[in-house]
Design a protein around this motif. Structure first.
Motif, PDB file in Angstrom:
ATOM      1  N   ASP A   1      23.482  41.353  16.406  1.00 27.69           N
ATOM      2  CA  ASP A   1      24.509  40.308  16.315  1.00 27.69           C
ATOM      3  C   ASP A   1      23.957  38.944  16.716  1.00 27.69           C
ATOM      4  N   GLU A   2      22.743  38.624  16.265  1.00 27.34           N
ATOM      5  CA  GLU A   2      22.075  37.404  16.705  1.00 27.34           C
ATOM      6  C   GLU A   2      22.583  36.117  16.055  1.00 27.34           C
ATOM      7  N   VAL A   3      23.237  36.207  14.906  1.00 23.37           N
ATOM      8  CA  VAL A   3      23.684  35.001  14.210  1.00 23.37           C
ATOM      9  C   VAL A   3      24.635  34.217  15.118  1.00 23.37           C
ATOM     10  N   GLY A   4      24.329  32.958  15.307  1.00 24.20           N
ATOM     11  CA  GLY A   4      25.142  32.110  16.174  1.00 24.20           C
ATOM     12  C   GLY A   4      24.759  32.187  17.634  1.00 24.20           C
ATOM     13  N   ILE A   5      23.820  33.075  17.972  1.00 25.37           N
ATOM     14  CA  ILE A   5      23.387  33.196  19.371  1.00 25.37           C
ATOM     15  C   ILE A   5      22.010  32.594  19.553  1.00 25.37           C
ATOM     16  N   PHE A   6      21.034  33.075  18.795  1.00 25.60           N
ATOM     17  CA  PHE A   6      19.652  32.651  18.996  1.00 25.60           C
ATOM     18  C   PHE A   6      19.424  31.183  18.646  1.00 25.60           C
ATOM     19  N   ASN A   7      20.268  30.611  17.821  1.00 24.04           N
ATOM     20  CA  ASN A   7      20.065  29.226  17.409  1.00 24.04           C
ATOM     21  C   ASN A   7      21.003  28.263  18.131  1.00 24.04           C
ATOM     22  N   ALA A   8      21.487  28.647  19.292  1.00 23.80           N
ATOM     23  CA  ALA A   8      22.436  27.801  20.027  1.00 23.80           C
ATOM     24  C   ALA A   8      21.949  27.574  21.457  1.00 23.80           C
ATOM     25  N   ASP A   9      22.405  26.504  22.046  1.00 20.00           N
ATOM     26  CA  ASP A   9      22.093  26.176  23.440  1.00 20.00           C
ATOM     27  C   ASP A   9      23.234  26.693  24.312  1.00 20.00           C
ATOM     28  N   TRP A  10      22.925  27.641  25.204  1.00 19.06           N
ATOM     29  CA  TRP A  10      23.962  28.271  26.021  1.00 19.06           C
ATOM     30  C   TRP A  10      23.983  27.768  27.460  1.00 19.06           C
ATOM     31  N   ARG A  11      23.216  26.719  27.753  1.00 17.75           N
ATOM     32  CA  ARG A  11      23.249  26.164  29.106  1.00 17.75           C
ATOM     33  C   ARG A  11      24.669  25.723  29.447  1.00 17.75           C
ATOM     34  N   ASP A  12      25.104  26.077  30.640  1.00 18.41           N
ATOM     35  CA  ASP A  12      26.424  25.690  31.148  1.00 18.41           C
ATOM     36  C   ASP A  12      27.577  26.227  30.314  1.00 18.41           C
ATOM     37  N   LYS A  13      27.335  27.316  29.564  1.00 22.51           N
ATOM     38  CA  LYS A  13      28.387  27.939  28.751  1.00 22.51           C
ATOM     39  C   LYS A  13      28.405  29.435  29.011  1.00 22.51           C
ATOM     40  N   GLN A  14      29.529  30.067  28.715  1.00 22.83           N
ATOM     41  CA  GLN A  14      29.645  31.520  28.820  1.00 22.83           C
ATOM     42  C   GLN A  14      28.892  32.166  27.666  1.00 22.83           C
ATOM     43  N   PHE A  15      27.919  33.016  27.993  1.00 25.99           N
ATOM     44  CA  PHE A  15      27.150  33.701  26.962  1.00 25.99           C
ATOM     45  C   PHE A  15      28.059  34.685  26.238  1.00 25.99           C
ATOM     46  N   PRO A  16      28.041  34.760  24.897  1.00 25.88           N
ATOM     47  CA  PRO A  16      29.033  35.521  24.142  1.00 25.88           C
ATOM     48  C   PRO A  16      28.772  37.018  24.004  1.00 25.88           C
ATOM     49  N   ASP A  17      27.634  37.517  24.477  1.00 29.54           N
ATOM     50  CA  ASP A  17      27.297  38.923  24.258  1.00 29.54           C
ATOM     51  C   ASP A  17      26.799  39.552  25.559  1.00 29.54           C
ATOM     52  N   ASP A  18      27.597  40.436  26.136  1.00 34.05           N
ATOM     53  CA  ASP A  18      27.267  41.036  27.430  1.00 34.05           C
ATOM     54  C   ASP A  18      25.996  41.876  27.388  1.00 34.05           C
ATOM     55  N   GLN A  19      25.793  42.633  26.317  1.00 32.05           N
ATOM     56  CA  GLN A  19      24.600  43.476  26.221  1.00 32.05           C
ATOM     57  C   GLN A  19      23.332  42.636  26.152  1.00 32.05           C
ATOM     58  N   LEU A  20      23.342  41.621  25.329  1.00 23.50           N
ATOM     59  CA  LEU A  20      22.168  40.767  25.199  1.00 23.50           C
ATOM     60  C   LEU A  20      21.918  40.005  26.491  1.00 23.50           C
ATOM     61  N   GLU A  21      22.961  39.558  27.134  1.00 25.42           N
ATOM     62  CA  GLU A  21      22.797  38.861  28.417  1.00 25.42           C
ATOM     63  C   GLU A  21      22.188  39.801  29.460  1.00 25.42           C
ATOM     64  N   ASP A  22      22.633  41.050  29.470  1.00 23.92           N
ATOM     65  CA  ASP A  22      22.058  42.058  30.373  1.00 23.92           C
ATOM     66  C   ASP A  22      20.559  42.207  30.105  1.00 23.92           C
ATOM     67  N   LEU A  23      20.195  42.344  28.845  1.00 21.70           N
ATOM     68  CA  LEU A  23      18.787  42.522  28.487  1.00 21.70           C
ATOM     69  C   LEU A  23      17.946  41.304  28.850  1.00 21.70           C
ATOM     70  N   ILE A  24      18.459  40.122  28.591  1.00 26.15           N
ATOM     71  CA  ILE A  24      17.723  38.889  28.853  1.00 26.15           C
ATOM     72  C   ILE A  24      17.358  38.761  30.328  1.00 26.15           C
ATOM     73  N   HIS A  25      18.213  39.239  31.206  1.00 28.84           N
ATOM     74  CA  HIS A  25      17.993  39.078  32.640  1.00 28.84           C
ATOM     75  C   HIS A  25      17.152  40.184  33.272  1.00 28.84           C
ATOM     76  N   ARG A  26      16.688  41.135  32.494  1.00 31.61           N
ATOM     77  CA  ARG A  26      15.859  42.211  33.034  1.00 31.61           C
ATOM     78  C   ARG A  26      14.388  41.789  33.060  1.00 31.61           C
ATOM     79  N   PRO A  27      13.684  42.124  34.145  1.00 31.89           N
ATOM     80  CA  PRO A  27      12.266  41.732  34.239  1.00 31.89           C
ATOM     81  C   PRO A  27      11.352  42.502  33.287  1.00 31.89           C
TER      82      PRO A  27
END
Length: 109
Positions: free
Chosen positions: A40-66
């Motif tokens: 479900d990357e359309v509209g996510i990977f090409n956007a600036d999410w600084r100071d905004k609620q990230f729209p995808d919980d699963q992807l946000e979980d993955l992004i924050h893993r070391p």
């Protein structure tokens, strides 16, 4: 699947069951995950999410893993690939200008 694998997906996001990957990472079955595409990357990977609620919980979980590396669908972006895209676009436009069908037409709709 063996234990401690590193799973890499640079093909299509839908090839990976994200819930299963997260479960595998949580259990240790998957040591690491590298993803260059997401279902479900359309509209996510090409956007600036600084100071905004990230729209995808699963992807946000993955992004924050070391042990997860996420790139924004750029694995294809090599000098060779970009050269081929430019040449193909030029060739298709020349065909259209000369009244011939394009070799790789864009389908609309």
């Amino acid at each position: 699947m063996k234990d401690n694998v590193v799973l890499v997906n640079c093909s299509r996001g839908a090839l990976v069951d994200t819930d299963a990957v997260i479960a595998g990472l949580d259990s240790g079955k998957i040591f690491g995950f590298v993803m260059d595409t997401y279902e479900d990357e359309v509209g996510i990977f090409n956007a600036d999410w600084r100071d905004k609620q990230f729209p995808d919980d699963q992807l946000e979980d993955l992004i924050h893993r070391p042990n997860v590396l996420v790139t924004p669908h750029t694995a294809f972006y090599t000098t060779h690939a970009v050269r081929n895209m430019v040449i193909k676009a030029f060739d298709n436009n020349c065909e259209l200008i000369n009244g011939k069908p394009a070799d790789t037409p864009v389908k609309v709709g």
